[in-house]
Design an enzyme around this catalytic site. Structure first.
Site: not given
Ligand code: FES
Length: 148
Positions: A34, A36, A61, A105
């Site tokens: 993702c 992140d 996110c 997450c």
């Molecule tokens: Fe990757 Fe939330 S979508 S940490």
């Protein structure tokens, strides 16, 4: 997708956002899938090994922001061994849950704390029982997590 009031609160008003200068330990982890990234800073009393302060910086996110915020609140005041009990499950429970697609997450928060504790242990030349070396990218193994 429904978020709990607590998740929304920690997302809108994150606690302990920022950096700690000359932190006792810093941990950064990302999830390549993702994109992140989360960084956790710990200020730890070298005598008692109690976490005096914890701050975070998260490029991610809303759920990642909320879990970082909650995780920082949960580790402050704990010693380094107790901080290991702040798992992604504990963080999720404290937030009254996360939607299944957002479980990963919360794992970022657990791993970032572990990475910061690892950094501290390296600097202090100590071993923290049950703490494994950190991974930079936690996206591997994620599928099993979501099915679990
Ligand atoms: Fe990757 Fe939330 S979508 S940490």
């Amino acid at each position: 997708m429904e978020y709990s009031k607590k998740v929304m609160d920690h997302f809108m008003n994150p606690r302990n956002m920022g950096e700690i200068e000359n932190a006792s330990g810093v941990g950064t982890v990302g999830n390549a899938k993702c994109g992140d990234i989360m960084r956790i800073f710990l200020d730890i009393d070298p005598e008692t090994h109690i976490i005096r302060d914890c701050k975070f910086k998260t490029f991610g996110c809303g759920a990642a922001v909320a879990t970082s915020s909650m995780a920082t609140e949960l580790v402050v005041g704990k010693n380094i061994n107790e901080a290991l009990q702040v798992t992604n499950k504990a963080v999720m429970e404290a937030l009254d849950g996360l939607p299944p697609v957002k479980v990963h997450c919360s794992l970022l928060a657990e791993e970032a704390i572990h990475a910061a504790l690892w950094d501290y242990a390296q600097k202090e030349h100590i071993t923290i029982e049950g703490l494994n070396p950190p991974k930079d990218d936690i996206s591997e193994g994620e599928e099993e997590l979501e099915e679990a």
